[in-house]
Enzyme design. Structure first.
Site, PDB file in Angstrom:
ATOM      1  N   LYS A 265     -10.022   6.914   8.043  1.00 14.50           N
ATOM      2  CA  LYS A 265      -9.598   5.409   8.003  1.00 14.50           C
ATOM      3  C   LYS A 265     -10.080   4.820   9.371  1.00 14.50           C
ATOM      4  O   LYS A 265     -10.020   5.319  10.590  1.00 14.50           O
ATOM      5  CB  LYS A 265      -8.163   5.098   7.849  1.00 14.50           C
ATOM      6  CG  LYS A 265      -7.693   3.715   7.616  1.00 14.50           C
ATOM      7  CD  LYS A 265      -6.253   3.575   7.427  1.00 14.50           C
ATOM      8  CE  LYS A 265      -5.769   2.278   7.095  1.00 14.50           C
ATOM      9  NZ  LYS A 265      -4.227   2.244   6.949  1.00 14.50           N
TER      10      LYS A 265
ATOM     11  N   SER B  94      -3.258  -0.398   2.629  1.00 11.54           N
ATOM     12  CA  SER B  94      -4.424  -0.714   3.211  1.00 11.54           C
ATOM     13  C   SER B  94      -5.460   0.521   3.408  1.00 11.54           C
ATOM     14  O   SER B  94      -6.448  -0.112   3.547  1.00 11.54           O
ATOM     15  CB  SER B  94      -3.886  -1.258   4.606  1.00 11.54           C
ATOM     16  OG  SER B  94      -3.508  -0.094   5.373  1.00 11.54           O
TER      17      SER B  94
ATOM     18  N   SER C  90       0.811   2.057   3.008  1.00  2.64           N
ATOM     19  CA  SER C  90      -0.448   2.178   2.901  1.00  2.64           C
ATOM     20  C   SER C  90      -1.300   3.183   2.793  1.00  2.64           C
ATOM     21  O   SER C  90      -2.641   3.296   2.690  1.00  2.64           O
ATOM     22  CB  SER C  90      -1.032   1.556   4.338  1.00  2.64           C
ATOM     23  OG  SER C  90      -0.984  -0.016   4.323  1.00  2.64           O
TER      24      SER C  90
END
Lengths: 477, 100
Positions: free
Chosen positions: A80, A155, A179
């Site tokens: 990420k 997310s 997320s």
């Protein structure tokens, strides 16, 4: 898109260690998959093709030299883009950090390298991890590999999509209110939010420090456990890191669920949950009962206040954490005649709308006259949630709920009203507030044919039991 | 129960947070923040005076590490990421008043 046994991380690492496959061959195969479908999906902010080939070659050389290879030898992994990678752009999908090259690696990035994993790229996210669809990325959304007209969740949408599309068998995300778990559910992969403090946050760009936790995405529970074993364990660089060694997880997975007490959370299976999703949770509970678990209904009343408490606490912490983006030491600077004006101009140009909303919400919740009514109240509600979970865990070993109230939704469906978007997180937020671990396991599809995730929750540091249940669910599909 | 957040409140917090909003943005954000805070009324209405607040899920205290000399971040690498530097330091526009 379903994983073949040869494409799992465990199989790749074994093949690379035994010399059956080279790390270079494995990484080239995955880079080819990325090249073929990335333009359509936009899972990555950056594909690290050259770096990945170089790391793979280094692993192959190490093997040729007779060195011992790590547990993730030659396994491609996507990171990420809020995890710091030294010298490699780390943007948080924000204009304010565009082009920033961190001067250090996150602890998890170091541990992955030491274990022989090969980073293939930095994945897209909602700006600063604030969102549930990746639609808040400054660089455009990621598309769901199962249906490109739908969001991948967020997310960590890029990390979930990368694993679902076969770009890498593993990825890392961060989970502040769901997320990791929510995009895992929407993309049909496994996603784990570990116990708060069990994985070092050093080098994770902070959103809400008392809630943020790094965790794995994988196609199988076994692979997720393998990755968690590598990244977990005490780190002196994170003062909230629990001073315990990484637990042994994989060895527990095959033990089954005979006699385990499983509670289905009443408050998270009724109102607000789509009927097709609720049916999959019932099917999961039935499957566990068939496998020998004692299944009953559980009540955790205070989770009803989770969403409100979270949307006061998380923005409050974010407003403080994001004060550092002031155009002085790194990131975007918009020139002005004096420093205060420069800071205002830089922040105004650098942050997107959702980040601005949360900064303002948090600033308000912390401001004089409102602190007690909002932030102080929310912190007390957090205690109620912890108490209610503790009471439920007196009767149950693990709890069960949906991960997300619906399957993947269409782009633009929930962007007009922030509150509608926030409601995506009702099932996942409570575990962040309590600090306990939770995992989302793919469990069939909804009426639209899209993946449904079932969430297994457990008490702090009980990842081994939690993943045992997840493995049993996986085996019962 | 507190009053709903006003346009002036939003302008005030934007100022505190070093953000500049257009008139349209002020209207828009006021409406959206009001909706979120309206949802938070359920929490605001709870009587939890006798419940202790939780700031952190697992309170660890007095976390220390050995006081040993170790390398810090490389100064040139750090400064290399700054928008402007001078003589090994971060350079900013004047803090007070206008530039000469």
């Amino acid at each position: 898109m379903s994983p073949t046994s040869a494409s799992t991380a465990t199989a790749i690492a074994e093949a690379v260690r035994s010399g059956e496959r080279s790390a270079r061959e494995v990484v080239d195969e995955h880079l080819a998959a990325i090249e073929a479908r990335e333009p359509e999906l936009h899972a990555f902010n950056l594909v690290m093709a050259d770096e990945a080939r170089a790391s793979a070659d280094a692993i192959d050389r190490a093997r040729a030299a007779g060195e011992q290879l790590g547990p993730l030898a030659g396994v491609p992994i996507a990171l990420k883009d809020n995890l710091c990678t030294r010298g490699i752009p780390t943007t948080c999908s924000s204009r304010i950090l565009e082009g920033w090259r961190p001067p250090y690696d996150a602890t998890v990035v170091q541990r992955l390298a030491a274990a022989g994993a090969v980073a293939v790229g930095k994945t897209n996210l909602d700006e600063f991890a604030m969102g549930s669809s990746t639609e808040n990325s400054a660089f455009g959304p990621t598309r769901n590999p199962h249906d490109t007209s739908r969001v991948p969740g967020g997310s960590s949408g890029g990390s979930a999509a990368a694993v679902a599309a076969g770009f890498a068998p593993l990825s890392l995300g961060s989970d502040t209110g769901g997320s990791i778990r929510q995009p895992a559910a929407l993309c049909g992969v496994v996603g784990v939010k570990p116990t708060y403090g069990s994985v070092s946050r050093y080098g994770l760009v902070a959103f809400a420090s008392s809630l943020d936790q790094i965790g794995p995405f994988a196609t199988t529970v076994d692979d997720a456990a393998l990755l968690l074993e590598v990244i977990a364990g005490h780190d002196p660089l994170d003062s909230t890191s629990i001073p315990q060694p990484a637990p042994s997880l994989r060895s527990e997975l095959g033990r089954g669920v005979e006699g385990l007490r499983v509670g289905v959370i009443r408050e998270l299976t009724g109102e607000g949950i789509a009927p097709d999703v609720a049916r999959r949770v019932t099917a999961a509970a039935d499957a566990l009962a068939v496998a020998g678990a004692k299944v009953d209904e559980a009540s955790v009343p205070a989770v009803a206040y989770g969403l409100s408490a979270y949307y006061l606490i998380a923005p409050a912490e974010a407003s403080s954490n994001l004060a550092r983006y002031d155009g002085v030491r790194y990131g975007l600077r918009v020139d002005a005649s004096n420093s205060p004006e420069m800071m205002v101009a830089s922040r105004t140009a650098g942050f997107g709308d959702e980040v601005k909303r949360r900064i303002m919400l948090g600033t308000y919740a912390l401001s004089a006259g409102y602190y007690d009514a909002y932030y102080g109240k929310a912190q007390r509600v957090r205690t109620l949630i912890i108490r209610d979970f503790a009471a439920a865990y007196e009767d149950f070993d693990v709890l069960l709920s949906p991960t997300s109230p619906t399957t993947a939704f269409a782009f633009g469906d929930k962007t007009a009203d922030p509150l509608t978007m926030y409601l995506n997180d009702i099932c996942t937020i409570p575990s962040n507030l309590s600090g306990d671990p939770a995992v989302s396991v793919p469990y069939g599809v909804g009426d639209d044919g899209l993946p449904v995730g079932v969430q297994v929750l457990a008490p702090a540091m009980q990842e081994a039991t939690m993943l045992r249940v997840a493995a049993a669910l996986e085996a019962s599909r | 129960m507190s009053d709903p957040i006003s346009r002036d409140d939003v302008a005030h917090v934007a100022d505190l947070a070093r953000l500049r909003l257009t008139d349209d943005e002020l209207d828009h954000f006021t409406e959206q923040l009001a909706a979120v805070l309206e949802h938070a009324r359920d929490v605001e209405a709870l009587d939890v005076a006798d419940v202790a607040p939780t700031a952190h899920p697992f309170e660890l205290s007095n976390i220390t590490r050995p006081d040993e000399v170790r390398p810090s971040l490389d100064r040139d690498e750090v400064l290399g990421q700054a928008p402007s530097t001078e003589a090994g330091q971060f350079r900013v526009p004047p803090v007070l008043g206008e530039a000469p």
